[in-house]
Write a protein that holds these residues in place. Sequence first.
Motif, PDB file in Angstrom:
ATOM      1  N   GLN A 139      37.184  33.936  -2.797  1.00  0.00           N
ATOM      2  CA  GLN A 139      38.640  34.043  -2.923  1.00  0.00           C
ATOM      3  C   GLN A 139      39.203  33.258  -4.098  1.00  0.00           C
ATOM      4  OE1 GLN A 139      40.826  32.441   0.421  1.00  0.00           O
ATOM      5  NE2 GLN A 139      39.342  30.826   0.806  1.00  0.00           N
ATOM      6  N   TYR A 140      38.359  32.661  -4.908  1.00  0.00           N
ATOM      7  CA  TYR A 140      38.765  32.011  -6.145  1.00  0.00           C
ATOM      8  C   TYR A 140      39.839  30.952  -5.912  1.00  0.00           C
ATOM      9  CZ  TYR A 140      35.830  35.613  -8.107  1.00  0.00           C
ATOM     10  OH  TYR A 140      34.766  36.426  -8.373  1.00  0.00           O
ATOM     11  N   GLU A 141      40.889  30.946  -6.728  1.00  0.00           N
ATOM     12  CA  GLU A 141      41.764  29.774  -6.812  1.00  0.00           C
ATOM     13  C   GLU A 141      42.988  29.835  -5.902  1.00  0.00           C
ATOM     14  OE1 GLU A 141      42.704  29.994 -10.900  1.00  0.00           O
ATOM     15  OE2 GLU A 141      40.808  29.118 -11.593  1.00  0.00           O
ATOM     16  N   VAL A 142      43.427  31.027  -5.556  1.00  0.00           N
ATOM     17  CA  VAL A 142      44.689  31.179  -4.815  1.00  0.00           C
ATOM     18  C   VAL A 142      44.400  31.455  -3.352  1.00  0.00           C
ATOM     19  CG1 VAL A 142      46.841  32.476  -4.650  1.00  0.00           C
ATOM     20  CG2 VAL A 142      45.827  32.033  -6.895  1.00  0.00           C
ATOM     21  N   GLY A 143      44.929  30.608  -2.489  1.00  0.00           N
ATOM     22  CA  GLY A 143      44.717  30.767  -1.054  1.00  0.00           C
ATOM     23  C   GLY A 143      45.566  31.880  -0.478  1.00  0.00           C
ATOM     24  N   GLY A 144      45.548  31.983   0.841  1.00  0.00           N
ATOM     25  CA  GLY A 144      46.286  33.020   1.553  1.00  0.00           C
ATOM     26  C   GLY A 144      45.516  33.546   2.736  1.00  0.00           C
ATOM     27  N   LEU A 145      44.179  33.396   2.731  1.00  0.00           N
ATOM     28  CA  LEU A 145      43.369  33.846   3.859  1.00  0.00           C
ATOM     29  C   LEU A 145      43.625  32.945   5.057  1.00  0.00           C
ATOM     30  CD1 LEU A 145      41.074  35.591   5.085  1.00  0.00           C
ATOM     31  CD2 LEU A 145      39.453  33.923   4.150  1.00  0.00           C
ATOM     32  N   GLU A 146      43.876  33.577   6.212  1.00  0.00           N
ATOM     33  CA  GLU A 146      44.079  32.852   7.463  1.00  0.00           C
ATOM     34  C   GLU A 146      43.214  33.473   8.547  1.00  0.00           C
ATOM     35  OE1 GLU A 146      48.796  32.006   6.423  1.00  0.00           O
ATOM     36  OE2 GLU A 146      48.271  33.098   8.252  1.00  0.00           O
ATOM     37  N   VAL A 147      42.628  32.628   9.404  1.00  0.00           N
ATOM     38  CA  VAL A 147      41.786  33.113  10.492  1.00  0.00           C
ATOM     39  C   VAL A 147      42.334  32.614  11.822  1.00  0.00           C
ATOM     40  CG1 VAL A 147      39.744  33.202   9.031  1.00  0.00           C
ATOM     41  CG2 VAL A 147      40.195  31.148  10.375  1.00  0.00           C
ATOM     42  N   LEU A 148      42.068  33.395  12.875  1.00  0.00           N
ATOM     43  CA  LEU A 148      42.540  33.037  14.207  1.00  0.00           C
ATOM     44  C   LEU A 148      41.450  32.262  14.932  1.00  0.00           C
ATOM     45  CD1 LEU A 148      44.946  33.388  16.144  1.00  0.00           C
ATOM     46  CD2 LEU A 148      43.770  35.397  17.079  1.00  0.00           C
TER      47      LEU A 148
END
Length: 334
Positions: free
Chosen positions: A228-237
Amino acid sequence: MSESEVTMNLELETYPPIFRQLNNQSSTHQKVIEPVGESELTIPAIDLHCLSPEELGRACRDWGLFRLVNHGVPSTLLRQLYEHAKELFSLSFECKQEIFCSPLSYVWGTTCITPSGAALLTGPQYIQWVEGIHFPLGQLSQLQPQHHMLASFRLLLEEYGKHLGRLGRTIFKTMAMELNLDPGESETHLGESTGFVRVYRYPLRSMANSAWGIDVHTDSSLLTILNQYEVGGLEVLKDDQWLQVKPIPDELIVNLGDMMQAISNDKYKSVKHRVRLNKHRDRISVGYFVFPKEDSVIRSSNYKPFTYGDFQAQVHQDIKTLGFKVGLERFKLT
């Protein structure tokens, strides 16, 4: 015209017409997305150099995903993929439509791809802000690039695919050992020829609190390996709480999909996840997906016997008729 307006107009040229319109419209018709905390629980890290079946099994049972370290994929290759992907996505939408031809698929607005490769759009309130290019690794040799950027990217993907195939084999072999799967049967559960890469762009959006990059879902794959490189945004439950998966340089994220949950008889999790938009920067990620072999029958005491082809056909049917993926519940034994 100000410099920021010029930049925005150039950015909008990379969008399809419907997204250019939506970007300029009020988002009051969309729900407001709930905020998420800044904190992140410690996601387990698995070291490929000293791979422990017990530690891997624990991560798969408790989380359904883990960080992969010491994986052996050169950091220079990861950076080159990222830079080339940025260049490809910066082309105009019309140019991308022209050059991303068979065997590639190009979509906007959803990660679900129909047999024709078209995005399934059911109305502006359901559109997800994601642009994706689907690269089937086994068919890259058939690709006749019409653009120099795509020709260079294909060479990088061929090298990347070899590394990711190695990672997939190693991880699955260790999972099969931890689960005590039958060696003869489990050989058909990982089909390297099914592997493909999807390169995603989640465009920056000032109204990022009113639309998703990708909404809540599970992957249909056996496993997915993500950079996912430099920018976050992934969220897991995890335990009914949404957690951020922040990018760490040179680390890969591995998450399990529906096929692995079924093969493990629900011992392992197909983790629910989603992607949040960023207000200031595009987010670019590269995901590798691998599936069971086409004729591999998944047998489990919790599910009716099925192949991935059966599963995929049912998912497409549900999306067409219901507008969403039902997934493994369709194959549960009652």
